[in-house]
Scaffold this motif. Sequence first.
Motif, PDB file in Angstrom:
ATOM      1  N   GLU A 189      -9.792   6.494 -34.293  1.00 16.73           N
ATOM      2  CA  GLU A 189     -10.227   5.150 -34.108  1.00 16.73           C
ATOM      3  C   GLU A 189     -10.206   5.211 -32.197  1.00 16.73           C
ATOM      4  O   GLU A 189      -9.948   5.674 -31.686  1.00 16.73           O
ATOM      5  CB  GLU A 189      -9.454   3.933 -34.477  1.00 16.73           C
ATOM      6  CG  GLU A 189      -9.885   2.669 -33.592  1.00 16.73           C
ATOM      7  CD  GLU A 189      -8.977   1.025 -33.910  1.00 16.73           C
ATOM      8  OE1 GLU A 189      -9.491  -0.212 -33.189  1.00 16.73           O
ATOM      9  OE2 GLU A 189      -8.122   1.357 -34.446  1.00 16.73           O
ATOM     10  N   ILE A 190     -11.866   4.756 -32.657  1.00 17.13           N
ATOM     11  CA  ILE A 190     -11.989   5.098 -30.790  1.00 17.13           C
ATOM     12  C   ILE A 190     -12.190   3.920 -30.274  1.00 17.13           C
ATOM     13  O   ILE A 190     -11.510   4.222 -29.224  1.00 17.13           O
ATOM     14  CB  ILE A 190     -14.359   5.969 -30.923  1.00 17.13           C
ATOM     15  CG1 ILE A 190     -13.876   7.162 -31.225  1.00 17.13           C
ATOM     16  CG2 ILE A 190     -14.266   5.938 -29.294  1.00 17.13           C
ATOM     17  CD1 ILE A 190     -15.527   7.647 -31.676  1.00 17.13           C
ATOM     18  N   THR A 191     -12.463   2.965 -30.700  1.00 15.64           N
ATOM     19  CA  THR A 191     -12.592   1.546 -29.849  1.00 15.64           C
ATOM     20  C   THR A 191     -12.768   0.345 -31.450  1.00 15.64           C
ATOM     21  O   THR A 191     -13.134   0.389 -31.921  1.00 15.64           O
ATOM     22  CB  THR A 191     -13.518   1.263 -29.333  1.00 15.64           C
ATOM     23  OG1 THR A 191     -13.477  -0.069 -28.181  1.00 15.64           O
ATOM     24  CG2 THR A 191     -15.036   0.989 -29.897  1.00 15.64           C
ATOM     25  N   GLU A 192     -12.540  -1.004 -30.597  1.00 18.55           N
ATOM     26  CA  GLU A 192     -12.697  -1.878 -32.246  1.00 18.55           C
ATOM     27  C   GLU A 192     -13.588  -3.139 -31.467  1.00 18.55           C
ATOM     28  O   GLU A 192     -13.171  -3.557 -29.549  1.00 18.55           O
ATOM     29  CB  GLU A 192     -11.155  -2.805 -32.045  1.00 18.55           C
ATOM     30  CG  GLU A 192     -11.493  -3.819 -32.857  1.00 18.55           C
ATOM     31  CD  GLU A 192      -9.709  -3.925 -33.443  1.00 18.55           C
ATOM     32  OE1 GLU A 192      -9.670  -5.694 -33.180  1.00 18.55           O
ATOM     33  OE2 GLU A 192      -8.410  -2.971 -33.821  1.00 18.55           O
ATOM     34  N   TRP A 193     -14.158  -4.022 -31.437  1.00 19.55           N
ATOM     35  CA  TRP A 193     -15.203  -4.877 -31.050  1.00 19.55           C
ATOM     36  C   TRP A 193     -14.453  -6.071 -31.538  1.00 19.55           C
ATOM     37  O   TRP A 193     -14.931  -6.282 -32.754  1.00 19.55           O
ATOM     38  CB  TRP A 193     -16.534  -4.561 -30.569  1.00 19.55           C
ATOM     39  CG  TRP A 193     -16.502  -3.097 -29.728  1.00 19.55           C
ATOM     40  CD1 TRP A 193     -16.550  -3.371 -28.216  1.00 19.55           C
ATOM     41  CD2 TRP A 193     -18.085  -2.311 -29.803  1.00 19.55           C
ATOM     42  NE1 TRP A 193     -17.178  -2.124 -27.994  1.00 19.55           N
ATOM     43  CE2 TRP A 193     -17.614  -1.879 -29.050  1.00 19.55           C
ATOM     44  CE3 TRP A 193     -17.785  -1.937 -31.745  1.00 19.55           C
ATOM     45  CZ2 TRP A 193     -17.815  -0.021 -28.971  1.00 19.55           C
ATOM     46  CZ3 TRP A 193     -19.074  -0.625 -31.189  1.00 19.55           C
ATOM     47  CH2 TRP A 193     -19.001   0.278 -30.151  1.00 19.55           C
ATOM     48  N   ALA A 194     -14.682  -7.228 -30.866  1.00 18.48           N
ATOM     49  CA  ALA A 194     -14.712  -8.651 -30.916  1.00 18.48           C
ATOM     50  C   ALA A 194     -14.956  -9.504 -30.724  1.00 18.48           C
ATOM     51  O   ALA A 194     -15.428  -9.352 -29.427  1.00 18.48           O
ATOM     52  CB  ALA A 194     -13.278  -8.959 -31.737  1.00 18.48           C
ATOM     53  N   SER A 195     -15.428 -11.083 -30.953  1.00 18.95           N
ATOM     54  CA  SER A 195     -16.680 -11.691 -30.393  1.00 18.95           C
ATOM     55  C   SER A 195     -15.022 -12.139 -29.844  1.00 18.95           C
ATOM     56  O   SER A 195     -13.486 -11.975 -30.345  1.00 18.95           O
ATOM     57  CB  SER A 195     -16.427 -12.540 -31.199  1.00 18.95           C
ATOM     58  OG  SER A 195     -15.651 -13.432 -31.862  1.00 18.95           O
TER      59      SER A 195
ATOM     60  N   ALA B  52     -15.371  -5.225 -35.396  1.00 15.47           N
ATOM     61  CA  ALA B  52     -16.343  -3.963 -36.035  1.00 15.47           C
ATOM     62  C   ALA B  52     -15.111  -2.334 -35.085  1.00 15.47           C
ATOM     63  O   ALA B  52     -14.739  -3.270 -33.800  1.00 15.47           O
ATOM     64  CB  ALA B  52     -17.567  -4.191 -34.902  1.00 15.47           C
ATOM     65  N   TYR B  53     -14.764  -1.647 -35.993  1.00 13.83           N
ATOM     66  CA  TYR B  53     -14.078  -1.071 -35.671  1.00 13.83           C
ATOM     67  C   TYR B  53     -15.120   0.713 -35.310  1.00 13.83           C
ATOM     68  O   TYR B  53     -15.812   0.792 -36.733  1.00 13.83           O
ATOM     69  CB  TYR B  53     -13.446  -0.268 -36.435  1.00 13.83           C
ATOM     70  CG  TYR B  53     -12.063  -1.393 -37.153  1.00 13.83           C
ATOM     71  CD1 TYR B  53     -10.812  -1.439 -35.854  1.00 13.83           C
ATOM     72  CD2 TYR B  53     -12.876  -2.615 -37.773  1.00 13.83           C
ATOM     73  CE1 TYR B  53     -10.165  -2.823 -36.348  1.00 13.83           C
ATOM     74  CE2 TYR B  53     -11.737  -3.509 -37.608  1.00 13.83           C
ATOM     75  CZ  TYR B  53     -10.636  -3.740 -37.513  1.00 13.83           C
ATOM     76  OH  TYR B  53      -9.649  -4.697 -37.508  1.00 13.83           O
ATOM     77  N   LEU B  54     -14.493   1.756 -35.110  1.00  9.90           N
ATOM     78  CA  LEU B  54     -15.496   2.477 -34.770  1.00  9.90           C
ATOM     79  C   LEU B  54     -14.374   3.681 -34.279  1.00  9.90           C
ATOM     80  O   LEU B  54     -13.278   4.303 -33.687  1.00  9.90           O
ATOM     81  CB  LEU B  54     -16.283   2.350 -33.002  1.00  9.90           C
ATOM     82  CG  LEU B  54     -17.899   3.982 -32.864  1.00  9.90           C
ATOM     83  CD1 LEU B  54     -18.073   3.980 -33.886  1.00  9.90           C
ATOM     84  CD2 LEU B  54     -18.146   4.084 -31.481  1.00  9.90           C
ATOM     85  N   PHE B  55     -15.191   4.996 -35.028  1.00 10.11           N
ATOM     86  CA  PHE B  55     -13.629   6.086 -35.695  1.00 10.11           C
ATOM     87  C   PHE B  55     -14.502   7.290 -35.435  1.00 10.11           C
ATOM     88  O   PHE B  55     -15.996   7.242 -35.621  1.00 10.11           O
ATOM     89  CB  PHE B  55     -13.467   6.292 -37.363  1.00 10.11           C
ATOM     90  CG  PHE B  55     -12.672   4.525 -37.424  1.00 10.11           C
ATOM     91  CD1 PHE B  55     -11.268   4.712 -37.439  1.00 10.11           C
ATOM     92  CD2 PHE B  55     -13.412   3.364 -38.631  1.00 10.11           C
ATOM     93  CE1 PHE B  55     -10.304   3.340 -37.227  1.00 10.11           C
ATOM     94  CE2 PHE B  55     -12.826   2.158 -38.402  1.00 10.11           C
ATOM     95  CZ  PHE B  55     -11.171   2.097 -37.876  1.00 10.11           C
ATOM     96  N   GLN B  56     -13.760   8.386 -35.453  1.00 10.95           N
ATOM     97  CA  GLN B  56     -14.597   9.663 -34.736  1.00 10.95           C
ATOM     98  C   GLN B  56     -13.532  10.645 -35.578  1.00 10.95           C
ATOM     99  O   GLN B  56     -12.431  10.486 -35.891  1.00 10.95           O
ATOM    100  CB  GLN B  56     -14.109  10.041 -33.621  1.00 10.95           C
ATOM    101  CG  GLN B  56     -14.740  11.195 -33.165  1.00 10.95           C
ATOM    102  CD  GLN B  56     -14.698  11.928 -31.570  1.00 10.95           C
ATOM    103  OE1 GLN B  56     -15.795  10.945 -30.920  1.00 10.95           O
ATOM    104  NE2 GLN B  56     -13.965  12.433 -31.163  1.00 10.95           N
ATOM    105  N   SER B  57     -14.041  11.730 -36.302  1.00  9.43           N
ATOM    106  CA  SER B  57     -13.398  12.727 -37.088  1.00  9.43           C
ATOM    107  C   SER B  57     -14.009  14.059 -36.207  1.00  9.43           C
ATOM    108  O   SER B  57     -14.875  14.651 -36.176  1.00  9.43           O
ATOM    109  CB  SER B  57     -13.908  12.477 -38.776  1.00  9.43           C
ATOM    110  OG  SER B  57     -13.310  14.145 -38.659  1.00  9.43           O
ATOM    111  N   ASP B  58     -12.911  14.828 -35.996  1.00  6.94           N
ATOM    112  CA  ASP B  58     -13.298  16.090 -35.516  1.00  6.94           C
ATOM    113  C   ASP B  58     -13.656  16.853 -36.841  1.00  6.94           C
ATOM    114  O   ASP B  58     -14.011  18.121 -35.838  1.00  6.94           O
ATOM    115  CB  ASP B  58     -11.871  17.247 -35.357  1.00  6.94           C
ATOM    116  CG  ASP B  58     -11.112  16.447 -33.495  1.00  6.94           C
ATOM    117  OD1 ASP B  58     -12.286  15.669 -33.223  1.00  6.94           O
ATOM    118  OD2 ASP B  58      -9.816  16.331 -33.476  1.00  6.94           O
ATOM    119  N   VAL B  59     -13.385  16.478 -38.081  1.00  9.43           N
ATOM    120  CA  VAL B  59     -13.591  17.638 -38.871  1.00  9.43           C
ATOM    121  C   VAL B  59     -15.766  17.532 -38.659  1.00  9.43           C
ATOM    122  O   VAL B  59     -15.861  17.740 -38.799  1.00  9.43           O
ATOM    123  CB  VAL B  59     -13.140  17.205 -39.916  1.00  9.43           C
ATOM    124  CG1 VAL B  59     -13.818  17.632 -41.170  1.00  9.43           C
ATOM    125  CG2 VAL B  59     -11.535  17.833 -40.533  1.00  9.43           C
TER     126      VAL B  59
END
Length: 402
Positions: free
Chosen positions: A33-39, A386-393
């Motif tokens: 998980e890179i970051t998470e956003w919300a109101s 909302a969630y932002l993810f990243q994969s090294d693959v």
Amino acid sequence: MQQLPSRFITAGVLALFCSVTAQALTIDGDYDEITEWASPTSSVRFFGSAVSLSGNEAVILAPQRLGSSSLGVASVFRRDTSGLWSAEIGLADPETSLSDSTCNRVAINDDVVAIGAPHQTVGLHPGQGAVSIRTRTSTGWASAVITQPDGATGDNFGCSLAFHENLLAIGAPRVNSSGAVYLYERVGNTWNYFTKLASTDAASGDLFGAAVSFAHDSGILAVGAPGKNSAVGAAYVFTLRVRTWTQQAKLTSTDGKTNDLLGSSVSASGQSVAVGAPADAAATGAAYIFENSGSAWAQNAKIVADVPITAGYFGSSVALSTNLLAVGEYGNDAAHIYTGNVAATWSRQASIGSDGRGAFGYAVALSDGNLLIGAPNEGSSAGGKAYLFQSDVIFADGFGER
């Protein structure tokens, strides 16, 4: 007319942004998980009901504020040169209806954001719909509004949106009771009407245009029609030649059944199209991959959850990028990532779940190795996240596209 699955009621505003402490997530795979956003307050609801991701830009819709008649807001986020994401601006959501629960009605492409208002009254036509275009300039954000040239009451113009270079596809799934897609072309800072698309076998209740997607590398356009044939559903592929768009194929599943709702979600990449059928098999859901062999389109694979659950709605959202596929299963608060190829071999790379019971996976988007997931019912009073993810693959294998 067959309705898409009703998931929640939306309308409203998001005024501020913040990053918050992560909801408890279960990540089975090599995603981070890179970051998470919300109101920031419980009065803002359904943040994450629609999402779009393009390179260094993201837009997330929050369409309702309790106790307020204010319009909703589409939140724009940007990634800087160091890789950090931050909120840039909140753009007004023109939709005021409380009946919008099925439209993925935001899209972003570099300096342009499109926000659909499929239930907006235009002139004397309630529910004709319109699209708000916001363009980043050196001094701020310019505004424009697109309406269809032949609009009528109840067309729901703006229910689905997709960009490709200087083109914008806009779905209107109730035009003439069967649906249509309108294409607009950007010339300078003006969006000009280009053409109107309909299927060659249009029939009442098709909901053609409920979902749209361009393949950015090949330029094909995929269109979902989940109401087709008593809601068995279908998707259509269109191609451009000499400034003329023509239907190339109709995509149907080999095991289709009434009320599968195939075409509720679509995503195109190269010569492949992913199509969601969230009501398949007691609404456990499925996602289908179709491939163009050069001479014909055919079903390449059917993908289902490892452990299907009733009303899981697997396939309610899909995102395809090269040979990487993300599938939302919001009824199970999960999203799944698969890798595959034209040999019909698809394997699960990762699954991400939330314990928030917040429709995690309701919306998904892929771009440049990043995965964006909306969970519009999470948090206090269904504020949404909302969630932002990243994969090294992803980066190592070169997956991801604009």
